[in-house]
Structures are given as C-alpha cells and as structure tokens.
Write a protein that holds these residues in place. Structure first.
Motif, PDB file in Angstrom:
ATOM      1  N   ASP A 118      17.541 -27.372  17.637  1.00 23.53           N
ATOM      2  CA  ASP A 118      18.042 -26.090  16.700  1.00 23.53           C
ATOM      3  C   ASP A 118      16.655 -25.306  16.229  1.00 23.53           C
ATOM      4  O   ASP A 118      16.999 -24.409  15.295  1.00 23.53           O
ATOM      5  CB  ASP A 118      18.832 -26.357  15.562  1.00 23.53           C
ATOM      6  CG  ASP A 118      20.143 -26.776  15.919  1.00 23.53           C
ATOM      7  OD1 ASP A 118      20.666 -26.497  17.204  1.00 23.53           O
ATOM      8  OD2 ASP A 118      20.794 -27.353  15.093  1.00 23.53           O
ATOM      9  N   TYR A 119      15.336 -25.524  16.724  1.00 22.10           N
ATOM     10  CA  TYR A 119      14.430 -24.947  16.007  1.00 22.10           C
ATOM     11  C   TYR A 119      14.388 -23.426  16.195  1.00 22.10           C
ATOM     12  O   TYR A 119      13.888 -22.642  15.556  1.00 22.10           O
ATOM     13  CB  TYR A 119      13.174 -25.647  16.238  1.00 22.10           C
ATOM     14  CG  TYR A 119      12.618 -26.854  15.470  1.00 22.10           C
ATOM     15  CD1 TYR A 119      11.869 -26.560  14.434  1.00 22.10           C
ATOM     16  CD2 TYR A 119      13.077 -27.923  15.905  1.00 22.10           C
ATOM     17  CE1 TYR A 119      11.573 -27.554  13.643  1.00 22.10           C
ATOM     18  CE2 TYR A 119      12.803 -28.897  15.043  1.00 22.10           C
ATOM     19  CZ  TYR A 119      12.191 -28.908  14.092  1.00 22.10           C
ATOM     20  OH  TYR A 119      11.582 -30.175  13.052  1.00 22.10           O
ATOM     21  N   ALA A 120      14.934 -22.745  17.543  1.00 21.98           N
ATOM     22  CA  ALA A 120      14.821 -21.606  17.785  1.00 21.98           C
ATOM     23  C   ALA A 120      15.920 -20.941  16.746  1.00 21.98           C
ATOM     24  O   ALA A 120      15.566 -19.859  16.442  1.00 21.98           O
ATOM     25  CB  ALA A 120      15.373 -21.285  19.304  1.00 21.98           C
ATOM     26  N   ARG A 121      16.986 -21.297  16.545  1.00 19.71           N
ATOM     27  CA  ARG A 121      17.977 -20.721  15.783  1.00 19.71           C
ATOM     28  C   ARG A 121      17.498 -20.749  14.450  1.00 19.71           C
ATOM     29  O   ARG A 121      17.482 -19.943  13.604  1.00 19.71           O
ATOM     30  CB  ARG A 121      19.567 -21.486  15.720  1.00 19.71           C
ATOM     31  CG  ARG A 121      20.539 -21.195  14.872  1.00 19.71           C
ATOM     32  CD  ARG A 121      21.549 -21.812  15.196  1.00 19.71           C
ATOM     33  NE  ARG A 121      21.628 -23.270  14.452  1.00 19.71           N
ATOM     34  CZ  ARG A 121      22.885 -23.733  14.818  1.00 19.71           C
ATOM     35  NH1 ARG A 121      23.920 -23.319  15.150  1.00 19.71           N
ATOM     36  NH2 ARG A 121      22.961 -25.153  14.366  1.00 19.71           N
ATOM     37  N   ALA A 122      16.901 -22.047  13.788  1.00 19.42           N
ATOM     38  CA  ALA A 122      16.337 -22.153  12.668  1.00 19.42           C
ATOM     39  C   ALA A 122      15.081 -20.988  12.508  1.00 19.42           C
ATOM     40  O   ALA A 122      14.987 -20.104  11.386  1.00 19.42           O
ATOM     41  CB  ALA A 122      15.706 -23.258  12.394  1.00 19.42           C
TER      42      ALA A 122
ATOM     43  N   ALA B 234      11.574 -17.353  -3.403  1.00 20.37           N
ATOM     44  CA  ALA B 234      12.923 -17.239  -2.548  1.00 20.37           C
ATOM     45  C   ALA B 234      13.225 -18.504  -1.742  1.00 20.37           C
ATOM     46  O   ALA B 234      12.235 -19.098  -1.385  1.00 20.37           O
ATOM     47  CB  ALA B 234      12.778 -15.908  -1.590  1.00 20.37           C
ATOM     48  N   THR B 235      14.298 -18.641  -1.338  1.00 21.87           N
ATOM     49  CA  THR B 235      14.696 -19.843  -0.522  1.00 21.87           C
ATOM     50  C   THR B 235      15.318 -19.406   0.753  1.00 21.87           C
ATOM     51  O   THR B 235      16.427 -18.209   0.595  1.00 21.87           O
ATOM     52  CB  THR B 235      15.715 -20.925  -1.346  1.00 21.87           C
ATOM     53  OG1 THR B 235      16.747 -20.451  -1.757  1.00 21.87           O
ATOM     54  CG2 THR B 235      14.708 -21.542  -2.329  1.00 21.87           C
ATOM     55  N   VAL B 236      15.718 -20.045   1.607  1.00 25.11           N
ATOM     56  CA  VAL B 236      16.375 -19.652   2.816  1.00 25.11           C
ATOM     57  C   VAL B 236      17.336 -20.962   3.199  1.00 25.11           C
ATOM     58  O   VAL B 236      16.614 -22.071   3.371  1.00 25.11           O
ATOM     59  CB  VAL B 236      15.501 -18.985   3.820  1.00 25.11           C
ATOM     60  CG1 VAL B 236      14.500 -19.946   4.265  1.00 25.11           C
ATOM     61  CG2 VAL B 236      16.660 -18.615   5.131  1.00 25.11           C
ATOM     62  N   ASP B 237      18.562 -20.778   3.710  1.00 32.30           N
ATOM     63  CA  ASP B 237      19.269 -21.857   4.354  1.00 32.30           C
ATOM     64  C   ASP B 237      19.251 -21.498   5.853  1.00 32.30           C
ATOM     65  O   ASP B 237      20.033 -20.837   6.246  1.00 32.30           O
ATOM     66  CB  ASP B 237      20.724 -22.078   3.559  1.00 32.30           C
ATOM     67  CG  ASP B 237      20.789 -22.969   2.502  1.00 32.30           C
ATOM     68  OD1 ASP B 237      20.026 -23.819   2.294  1.00 32.30           O
ATOM     69  OD2 ASP B 237      21.732 -22.887   1.827  1.00 32.30           O
ATOM     70  N   HIS B 238      18.244 -22.226   6.628  1.00 29.26           N
ATOM     71  CA  HIS B 238      18.419 -21.972   7.826  1.00 29.26           C
ATOM     72  C   HIS B 238      18.897 -23.270   8.625  1.00 29.26           C
ATOM     73  O   HIS B 238      19.339 -24.117   7.999  1.00 29.26           O
ATOM     74  CB  HIS B 238      16.768 -22.023   8.391  1.00 29.26           C
ATOM     75  CG  HIS B 238      15.863 -23.068   8.180  1.00 29.26           C
ATOM     76  ND1 HIS B 238      16.052 -24.505   8.822  1.00 29.26           N
ATOM     77  CD2 HIS B 238      14.942 -23.532   7.245  1.00 29.26           C
ATOM     78  CE1 HIS B 238      15.234 -25.311   8.544  1.00 29.26           C
ATOM     79  NE2 HIS B 238      14.498 -24.725   7.395  1.00 29.26           N
ATOM     80  N   ARG B 239      19.484 -22.780   9.982  1.00 27.52           N
ATOM     81  CA  ARG B 239      20.200 -24.029  10.659  1.00 27.52           C
ATOM     82  C   ARG B 239      19.569 -24.786  11.369  1.00 27.52           C
ATOM     83  O   ARG B 239      19.778 -24.992  12.627  1.00 27.52           O
ATOM     84  CB  ARG B 239      21.650 -23.103  11.240  1.00 27.52           C
ATOM     85  CG  ARG B 239      22.476 -22.310  10.393  1.00 27.52           C
ATOM     86  CD  ARG B 239      23.305 -21.454  10.757  1.00 27.52           C
ATOM     87  NE  ARG B 239      22.538 -20.440  11.682  1.00 27.52           N
ATOM     88  CZ  ARG B 239      22.988 -19.239  12.204  1.00 27.52           C
ATOM     89  NH1 ARG B 239      24.150 -19.551  12.666  1.00 27.52           N
ATOM     90  NH2 ARG B 239      22.189 -18.218  12.879  1.00 27.52           N
TER      91      ARG B 239
END
Length: 489
Positions: free
Chosen positions: A334-338, A323-328
C-alpha cells in the motif's frame, strides 16, 4: 498414521517435493505430493476444490497440509472448509495471507504484479537466474536450477488474482511455519512484527502457532530436503517455538502525549487535521506522517490518538501549524496509495489560509519512513526539512513486496541541500536499525545536511514505551531541530 499433503508454489508440481517425500515415507508417514491443475483457466478456487476433494478421500483425521509460497493459499482455503479433517497447516517460505487477499499481493516481482493487473494469460515459468525474482536461490545447485527449468509449467493467472476466501473454522486448525532465513525474516524479526505491527498479527503469538527456522533460501525442498522433512515431522508432532507478545504494550489509544500540551481546536479536511496557533497570520507547518502498516479497521485511527494529537498540539503551542494525516498504509503493497494520500494532504495543507505554503516540514515515523524516498529523490523548494523518527529506511527481510521506488537509502542521492533530522532509538529492532545505519552511511557519502538526535536507551516508539526524562528531552531536541530549519531564513 500422519498423512502429509504437500502443495508447492507457482510453476511447480508434486515433483518439487520428491526428496522430502522420500524421507517422510522412510519415517513411516503417508505422503501425497500434489500437482495442482495447470489449465490456463484454472483459478485459486479450482485449486481449493482440488485439495478439498483430496481431503474428502483421506482416511483418518491426521492430515497435515503443507503449503509452499503460493501453495499456502489453496491450503488455507481447503483447511477452513474441512477443518475437522486437518490436524495442522504448515507454511513453508510462505506469507501470511488474509481473507480477501489475492496471491499477487505476495509476489515480489513488481513487473509480474503489474502484468497480472492487466493480463489474464498464464505466466510463463522463469528460466535460470530469473527464479531469483520469486525468492532466494540460496543453497540451490546448478542441477536444482536445471530441474526447475526443465519441469516448470506456466502458472494460470487467476490463481494469483482471485481473492482468498477463508472459512472461520480455520481458526480451529493449529499451524506451524518454517521460516527460511536466507529468504526472509528470522524468528526474532517475526516476533518484533507481532509486537509492533497490525493487531491482526497478534494471533501468531497464540498457542495454536509454532515456528521453526531453516537456514535455506526460497526452495528448501530442493536445497535442504532432509532438514525440511525433519521439521515437518516435528511440526506434525506439535513441536516448535512459540512466540510471545512480551511485556504488555502501552495503548496508543489511551496514552497521553509525553509532554504537557494545551487544548487546541483542529479543523478536519478529509484525511488531514490542522492545528493552528492563535492569530490570523500565515505560519510554517509540520505534517506528521504516521507509520504502519496499520489495520484498516483500527479505531481510533492514528490521527485521533493522543500520540499524534499531542505532537500536533505541541507544535501549535510553539507557534507553527501542526497537522496530521490518516494515510492508507494497511499492507506492504500500500505504499503507493499511502504516498498519494500524503501528497494530497500536503496540497491541502499548503492551501490552508493559516499556512505559509513555502515553509513546510514533513515528519515521518516508523514504518512510514519508506515514504520519505519521494521527498528525498526530488525535494520541492517549499520543503524546508524532512524529519524521521525511528524510521524504516530500506526494505528489511520480509518486506520484499514493497515497490523499489520506496527506498530512502537509494533516494538520498537526489536530496541535495534538504535538511534531514533523524531520531535514532538506541534499542531499535535490529532489522530496522540496520536500515538506519545504511541510511547514515549513504548520507555521509552524499554530504547530506543531517542532524542526528540519539536516544541511547530509547526503544522504537520511545515516546510511548519509555516515559522518562530522557525521552522528554529527546522530543524537545527533535522538535527544536525541526523548527530551527523550518523557521530559519
């Protein structure tokens, strides 16, 4: 005659430049140290207007705008408005803000960033050792600190929360940067970030940018006024080191995966893509977490590149769910959002009908490595393995704005029996390699169950950069190490 306009950082005024100004005048330059408007209601726009008005009054085109720390924000905004009046912009111990960025994104102190998000009253100036929360005090004497304490003034909150607006004309203005190496990255580290970081940084390798190093802390105008004045004169003359992109980097957008894989269909669930092997039974799963920061507008996004698709297909071909994820993760703040994006993707993955929710591995790459702190600090029972490929595992110089909770080296104390597979590139960037060595030392101290997969001749991102038999062997060994832990009892 060159005219220098000197703009200081938060809490300071024109007085902070006294030693530098004296030396520049002795060299025959015109000097304008600026004290920005300290009215409680002043904002970044107020300061930009103040500098723009000063440029409108200046005689001749040879104005060099110098911005220290926060001061670079109004400097850049004003330079874009009056590009025909500015010969050069010089950054001093300053970040590289982009259009739309508020200055608070570059504030190192987490408590201050939090306060600015909820309180519009002016920030009281630091006192004594509190100045270290804004930058390195290296080289400052007790007298220097006393002077900061005595003359500092409150900083209007809106100067740090208003977004920076840059005119396109700014691209025509040459720039130079004085990198204070006791306060942030040196030029080798900057060059590495230009080569491997977001595409937006690559302009720094262009002919319009020059760089200098100064062995100083965050306030070189106080600790090294003579040396700084000399560098400003050299910058005005067009001197300085030019950085390069080096050899042409392979395109992750086009480059096929290192190992042969067969086409496997995937399902897209918001930010998550799931590649399941044939059959109907539940299988263990590996979530691949890309590095960063990456440009927000990057196309294709990481999960759509052959690199991550290849890893996911390879895993599915071996009988587990890839599985892959596009984190922001688009900026260091932005680490908290990612991390939230990754957690949400894991929830979706564990709920998938083809996934065994109690047998999950998380495999993190490159700058995403700091996200590992969450899983190391308190690993859930369903997390059977944490894999890290050429990761960043502590904040290297220049990454001070990353929240302190994203420090895998510190989080290892809570890892317990969680197995860790660490893929180490022998030719890693020195700043990143130092974080890996610190992690290994901490792992030894805490008795971490760690398997090290060494790639002695591999570079950061060796699967793309070094398409060799050794790289293919390293991928196979690291995949096997993860699967042994994931599928074992």
């Amino acid at each position: 005659m060159t005219a220098f306009v000197l703009v200081g950082g938060a809490f300071t005024g024109g007085w902070v430049w006294d030693g530098v100004a004296e030396r520049l005048r002795e060299a025959g330059a015109e000097v304008h140290p600026v004290t920005l408007d300290g009215d409680p209601g002043a904002g970044l726009g107020t300061h930009t207007e103040q500098l723009t008005a000063l440029l409108d009054r200046a005689d001749g085109p040879d104005v060099v705008l110098v911005g220290h720390d926060y001061g670079i924000h109004p400097v850049l905004a004003a330079a874009g408005r009056r590009a025909d009046r500015v010969a050069r912009v010089v950054y001093v111990a300053a970040g590289l803000p982009q259009d739309g960025d508020p200055a608070l994104l570059l504030v190192r102190d987490e408590a201050v960033r939090d306060r600015l998000g909820r309180d519009a009253t002016p920030l009281p100036p630091p006192r004594g050792g509190e100045w270290a929360r804004w930058g390195s005090l290296d080289g400052l004497t007790g007298e220097d600190l006393d002077r900061l304490d005595r003359l500092a003034v409150p900083q209007p909150a809106r100067t740090l929360t208003e977004p920076l607006r840059l005119d396109a004309a700014l691209e025509r203005v040459p720039a130079a940067a004085v990198m204070c190496t006791a306060d942030g990255p040196d030029l080798d580290a900057v060059e590495m970030m230009i080569r491997t970081g977001p595409v937006s940084l690559r302009k720094l390798a262009g002919p319009g940018y020059a760089f200098f190093e100064l062995a100083a802390g965050h306030w070189p105008m106080l600790s090294h006024p003579g040396e700084l004045a000399g560098l400003l004169l050299r910058a005005a003359a067009g001197e300085g080191r030019r950085l390069t992109l080096g050899e042409e980097q392979p395109s992750y957008e086009r480059l096929e995966f290192l190992l042969a894989t067969r086409e496997i269909p995937y399902e897209r669930h918001d930010r998550l893509d799931v590649y399941a092997p044939d059959g109907e039974e539940r299988r263990p799963a590996v979530l691949l977490v890309h590095g960063g920061p990456v440009d927000a507008g990057r196309v294709p996004t990481p999960r759509d590149t052959p690199f991550y698709r290849g890893y996911a297909r390879h895993l599915a071909g071996l009988g587990v769910v890839g599985a892959t994820v596009d984190h922001r993760l688009h900026a260091l703040t932005d680490y908290a959002r990612a991390a939230a994006d990754v957690s949400e993707a894991l929830d979706r993955l564990r709920a998938h009908p083809r996934v065994d929710p109690d047998r999950i591995a998380v495999w993190i790459f490159s700058g995403g490595g700091l996200l590992a702190a969450h899983w190391l600090a308190a690993p859930p029972p369903w997390l059977r393995c944490l894999a890290l490929s050429y990761p960043v595992l502590a904040a290297p110089p220049g990454w001070e704005t990353v929240e302190s909770r994203f420090r895998p080296v510190d989080a290892l104390a809570g890892a317990g029996a969680l197995p860790v597979v660490l893929v180490r590139a022998g030719r890693e960037h020195p700043a990143f390699a130092a974080t890996v060595e610190a992690f290994l030392a901490a792992a030894g101290k805490h008795g971490t169950d760690l398997e090290l997969v060494d790639v002695p001749d591999g570079r950061h991102g060796f699967e793309a950069l070094d398409r060799t038999a050794a790289s293919r062997d390293a991928v196979a060994r690291s995949v096997r190490a993860v699967l042994d832990r994931l599928t074992g009892a």
